[in-house]
Write an enzyme that holds these catalytic residues in place. Structure first.
Site, PDB file in Angstrom:
ATOM      1  N   HIS A  30       0.724  -1.160   0.126  1.00 50.81           N
ATOM      2  CA  HIS A  30       0.091  -0.016   0.090  1.00 50.81           C
ATOM      3  C   HIS A  30       0.894   1.278   0.000  1.00 50.81           C
ATOM      4  O   HIS A  30       1.947   1.087   0.679  1.00 50.81           O
ATOM      5  CB  HIS A  30      -0.923   0.156   1.322  1.00 50.81           C
ATOM      6  CG  HIS A  30      -1.920   1.193   1.256  1.00 50.81           C
ATOM      7  ND1 HIS A  30      -2.524   1.424   0.092  1.00 50.81           N
ATOM      8  CD2 HIS A  30      -2.275   2.043   2.204  1.00 50.81           C
ATOM      9  CE1 HIS A  30      -3.586   2.311   0.233  1.00 50.81           C
ATOM     10  NE2 HIS A  30      -3.210   2.925   1.441  1.00 50.81           N
ATOM     11  N   HIS A  42      -3.083   9.041   1.168  1.00 54.14           N
ATOM     12  CA  HIS A  42      -3.227   7.851   0.298  1.00 54.14           C
ATOM     13  C   HIS A  42      -4.390   7.637  -0.356  1.00 54.14           C
ATOM     14  O   HIS A  42      -5.406   8.493   0.111  1.00 54.14           O
ATOM     15  CB  HIS A  42      -2.645   6.769   1.258  1.00 54.14           C
ATOM     16  CG  HIS A  42      -3.548   6.511   2.528  1.00 54.14           C
ATOM     17  ND1 HIS A  42      -4.157   5.435   2.794  1.00 54.14           N
ATOM     18  CD2 HIS A  42      -3.488   7.419   3.490  1.00 54.14           C
ATOM     19  CE1 HIS A  42      -4.496   5.268   3.865  1.00 54.14           C
ATOM     20  NE2 HIS A  42      -4.263   6.725   4.336  1.00 54.14           N
ATOM     21  N   CYS A 154      -3.419   2.749  -5.354  1.00 58.19           N
ATOM     22  CA  CYS A 154      -2.706   3.655  -4.567  1.00 58.19           C
ATOM     23  C   CYS A 154      -1.219   4.226  -4.939  1.00 58.19           C
ATOM     24  O   CYS A 154      -0.846   5.308  -4.673  1.00 58.19           O
ATOM     25  CB  CYS A 154      -2.735   2.907  -3.225  1.00 58.19           C
ATOM     26  SG  CYS A 154      -1.759   1.250  -3.185  1.00 58.19           S
TER      27      CYS A 154
END
Length: 254
Positions: A30, A42, A154
């Site tokens: 991530h 994010h 992401c």
């Protein structure tokens, strides 16, 4: 920092850094932008639905952005379990118990290939810190479009914040090195006609490895030709920027 690991300590962080943390036993990572004061901006589908297929895969691959349950929210972030899109979280929620890694920019081709796992570095150069932070905060307020695991995830968000580069063709993956690696691996295994040139295990391994490396390299945002730097204000304009408009704008500015 090196070929084997991009792991860093928190006291090494600087605002504008592109950071990431591995999830699910290194299955994927991530990504986000560290903006200072222990905060990370994010992009996530939210509520543990990274790919949104409606299947069991959603329980395996997810961003894990909120590390606290609704019954026990983070004292710094509050309850983020139902949020999606671009969000700001404390670094503990972002890491969700994982280690901290720094994404590298401006690497050379040999180093890029040596980093066999995608989503850790790029040949593209990073823009100045103030530009990176401006994009991240602007997108926090205005969004980054619809989440797509292959074209707008992401890592794509973080790379755009760092470079301002967008892919203007719809036939390929986005900027994400992770997505490119998954597709390169699949291509190396099942799609290469070169695999019929040899029957030895060593030969098959060499062919597969070569195809994987080449596919990753040509898909990198720093080397591919179907990208253009787009101002963040243009990106989030109400009329949007479809592929035809994007291609026209590229021709005008070239």
């Amino acid at each position: 920092m090196g070929v084997l690991s991009n792991k860093i300590q928190r006291d090494q962080l600087r605002p504008g850094d592109h950071i990431y943390s591995w999830r699910r036993a290194y299955l994927y990572a991530h990504h986000g932008i560290y903006v200072g004061e222990g905060k990370v901006i994010h992009f996530t589908r939210g509520a543990g639905q990274e790919i949104g297929t409606g299947t069991v895969l959603d329980r395996i691959i997810f961003s894990s952005s909120p590390s606290h349950s609704p019954d026990n929210p983070c004292p710094k972030c509050g309850d983020q379990s139902s949020l999606d899109g671009v969000m700001s979280s404390c670094i503990d929620c972002f890491l969700s118990g994982g280690d901290l890694y720094l994404f590298e920019y401006g690497v050379n081709a040999a180093f890029f290939i040596a980093k066999a796992r995608g989503g850790t570095c790029t040949l593209a150069a990073s823009d100045p810190q103030q530009d990176v932070l401006h994009r991240a905060f602007y997108l926090l307020q205005n969004g980054f479009g619809s989440y797509d695991i292959f074209k707008n995830n992401c890592e794509d968000f973080a790379i755009y914040c760092k470079t301002g580069l967008l892919v203007y063709t719809s036939i390929s993956v986005g900027r994400s090195g992770q997505a490119a690696s998954f597709l390169a691996a699949a291509s190396a295994v099942i799609s290469s006609p070169l695999r019929f040139l040899t029957t030895s295990f060593t030969g098959l391994g060499a062919v597969g490895c070569g195809m994987y490396c080449v596919s990753r390299l040509v898909s990198d945002i720093g080397i591919r030709r179907d990208v253009k730097k787009i101002p963040v204000e243009r990106l989030t304009a109400p009329c949007g920027l479809d592929e035809a408009e994007f291609a026209t704008e590229v021709v005008k500015t070239d």
